[in-house]
Design a protein around this motif. Structure first.
Motif, PDB file in Angstrom:
ATOM      1  N   UNK A  51      33.369 -85.353  45.946  1.00 23.41           N
ATOM      2  CA  UNK A  51      33.991 -83.850  46.722  1.00 23.41           C
ATOM      3  C   UNK A  51      33.590 -82.519  46.148  1.00 23.41           C
ATOM      4  N   UNK A  52      33.738 -82.347  44.611  1.00 26.72           N
ATOM      5  CA  UNK A  52      33.433 -81.789  44.282  1.00 26.72           C
ATOM      6  C   UNK A  52      31.731 -80.731  44.668  1.00 26.72           C
ATOM      7  N   UNK A  53      30.925 -81.117  43.985  1.00 27.46           N
ATOM      8  CA  UNK A  53      29.475 -80.944  43.940  1.00 27.46           C
ATOM      9  C   UNK A  53      29.369 -80.143  45.619  1.00 27.46           C
ATOM     10  N   UNK A  54      29.661 -80.893  46.459  1.00 35.62           N
ATOM     11  CA  UNK A  54      29.278 -79.968  47.780  1.00 35.62           C
ATOM     12  C   UNK A  54      30.116 -79.049  48.105  1.00 35.62           C
ATOM     13  N   UNK A  55      31.667 -79.612  47.468  1.00 37.08           N
ATOM     14  CA  UNK A  55      32.051 -77.932  47.944  1.00 37.08           C
ATOM     15  C   UNK A  55      31.780 -76.869  47.002  1.00 37.08           C
ATOM     16  N   UNK A  62      24.268 -80.824  36.630  1.00 36.52           N
ATOM     17  CA  UNK A  62      24.479 -79.266  36.834  1.00 36.52           C
ATOM     18  C   UNK A  62      26.407 -79.309  36.457  1.00 36.52           C
ATOM     19  N   UNK A  63      27.034 -79.978  37.547  1.00 37.14           N
ATOM     20  CA  UNK A  63      28.048 -80.371  37.957  1.00 37.14           C
ATOM     21  C   UNK A  63      28.541 -81.117  36.462  1.00 37.14           C
ATOM     22  N   UNK A  64      28.132 -82.402  36.221  1.00 41.01           N
ATOM     23  CA  UNK A  64      28.371 -83.095  35.284  1.00 41.01           C
ATOM     24  C   UNK A  64      28.184 -82.017  34.025  1.00 41.01           C
TER      25      UNK A  64
END
Length: 151
Positions: A51-55, A62-64
């Protein structure tokens, strides 16, 4: 200003904002992405990594990288989702909670400064125009109609 395109103004403004946040974050050994992630993680229950990436509007790669860096710095811990053993929930550590408050105060300071310099009416117009631009893009009303007309 009249010779500048809308996309140029948006891009230049966002780059200035990002540079400002990154300069401020660098004083604390962080980045704007780290601060944004800290603010996007639920401080009580954590947030599922999916849920963090879309949020945040971030791509998975990049999120990783951001999460890996945050974990190495002791800002977050990854825990298995008790409801789904395959999923991971990202939780803030005590240090992550402290840095989250720092990020929050930075964002609040930015917003307060803008609100002091820009009238409520102009700020409302800015928000409305931004929303319209986002809607036009998400509804694919800028280029999709043009493509359909070519067919």
């Amino acid at each position: 200003m009249k010779d500048k395109t809308i996309d140029y103004v948006l891009r230049a403004t966002w780059q200035a904002v990002a540079r400002m946040y990154n300069e401020e974050a660098s004083k604390y050994g962080a980045t704007m992405a780290t601060g944004f992630a800290l603010l996007s993680i639920d401080k009580e229950n954590g947030t599922p990594s999916t849920a963090l990436g879309p949020k945040m509007g971030m791509e998975a790669t990049s999120l990783t990288r951001t999460l890996k860096s945050m974990e190495e710095k002791g800002l977050i811990v990854r825990k298995k989702n008790p409801e789904d053993g395959r999923g991971i929930i990202i939780h803030l550590t005590d240090l992550g909670q402290q840095k989250r408050e720092l990020s929050k105060s930075t964002v609040v300071k930015f917003n307060e400064t803008i609100k002091e310099a820009v009238s409520p009416e102009k700020l409302q117009h800015f928000m409305e125009v931004s929303e319209i631009i986002n809607d036009l893009i998400s509804d694919k009303k800028i280029f999709l109609e043009e493509e359909l007309q070519k067919k």
